[in-house]
Design an enzyme around this catalytic site. Structure first.
Site: not given
Ligand code: MRU
Length: 349
Positions: A51-53, A232, A242-243
């Site tokens: 996970r994470g962008a 994201d 973002n989250k």
């Molecule tokens: O749902 P996730 O855990 O994939 O969400 C990730 C985030 O929101 C991060 O803060 C975001 O990807 C930035 S880091 C690349």
């Protein structure tokens, strides 16, 4: 980054198997998850094993590569890749890095199979290089003695290596600055208390986990000098997805006059999305809100119902912070302001 003295990336590819640190098991177990075909890689993205962008972008590139390596009829490769792109893109709708990666490999396949392979592999490598530079530029705005708040996990797990929001923190720490990190828990999946805290703990960076609703309290008591989060998707006008919970932090930061930065590589900027209203916000399963998962006293993974039995929940995974609440973007090309022209200039050589 290192885990128990050994260097790891969040994910990588060996022959045609995509290997990834299983982020759903962290911080309790450190295990590598193996995806031997595109379907398994898509499932791992959907279920957030990776996970994470940045990391899902790399996974998307690798999933396209799996299609190339499995292809038996070169004449059908391009049409197979179109289908794979659709399958990969449908796993998660918000982070643009995923669509960037699949599109890049598809475009490359128009030139040659060899070029497509090269591009698919380059996505993860470039993410690492960009993260390093984000760390370098971000370190310039972190002063000795700073307390930094961060939300979700924008560390090396989220960006293959180093990170976006955490890269400047690692760079500041390595350069000897005394810093302290307030880690937002980040309900419902707790990427902050599970993943960011695990990362910072591994590297020895001083930190504490705070409940999601404690940020404004610490800001009001002048405990926080700067807030850095990841992203994201950043629209052409600077609005940033973002989250979930990021928006509240940005509003509180504006109120208390605390600099609020977004750290992200240029692959997270999407000029085809005009503004935040056009960003699709992923809705995830209500059980992520209703149940807590973790290890019980017998060292076994368990799920606990933590809400009124029978009540339903709503689970938006992201929110959009308007550009006017953001102090600046920390990118691999330097720190830029949030207006449309600065964002466009990112893509000029
Ligand atoms: O749902 P996730 O855990 O994939 O969400 C990730 C985030 O929101 C991060 O803060 C975001 O990807 C930035 S880091 C690349």
């Amino acid at each position: 980054m290192k885990v128990n003295g050994k260097h790891y990336r969040a994910l990588w590819i060996e022959n045609s198997t995509v290997c990834m640190i299983n982020q759903n098991l962290l911080p309790f177990e450190f295990k590598i998850h193996y995806c031997s075909n595109i379907n398994e890689t898509c499932e791992a993205i959907k279920t957030m094993i990776t996970r994470g962008a940045g990391s899902i972008g790399a996974a998307g590139g690798y999933a396209m590569l799996q299609t190339i390596l499995e292809n038996k009829n070169p004449e059908k490769l391009y049409s197979e890749l179109i289908l794979s792109k659709q399958k990969i893109d449908s796993t998660r709708p918000t982070a643009v890095n995923l669509f960037y990666a699949t599109q890049r490999v598809l475009e490359a396949a128009k030139i040659s199979k060899e070029f497509a392979i090269k591009e698919a592999l380059a996505i993860a490598d470039e993410c690492v290089e960009q993260s390093k530079l984000i760390g370098k530029f971000g370190n310039e705005i972190i002063k000795d003695g700073f307390a930094i708040e961060t939300h979700c996990n924008a560390g090396w797990l989220a960006l293959v290596d180093y990170g976006s929001a955490l890269a400047p923190i690692y760079a500041a720490f390595e350069s000897g600055k005394k810093i302290f990190v307030y880690v937002d828990e980040t309900r419902p999946r707790c990427q902050g208390s599970r993943l960011t805290a695990w990362e910072l703990f591994q590297q020895g960076v001083p930190h504490s986990i705070i409940p999601d609703n404690a940020g404004a309290h610490y800001m009001s008591h002048k405990k926080i000098d700067i807030i850095i989060t990841g992203a994201d998707r950043i629209a052409a006008n600077g609005d940033t997805a973002n989250k979930i919970g990021t928006l509240e932090k940005a509003i509180a930061a504006k109120f208390y006059n605390i600099p609020f930065y977004i750290a992200a590589p240029s692959t997270t900027f999407d000029l085809s999305t005009k503004n935040g209203n056009e960003i699709i916000i992923e809705e995830r399963d209500q059980n992520e809100v209703l149940y807590f998962s973790g290890k019980n006293n017998f060292n076994k993974f368990s799920e606990f119902l933590i809400a009124n039995p029978g009540s339903k929940a709503i689970n938006p995974a992201f929110d959009v912070t308007p550009a006017n609440l953001i102090t600046g973007f920390i990118t691999e090309k330097g720190i830029i302001s949030t207006n449309e022209t600065s964002i466009k200039n990112l893509f000029k050589n």
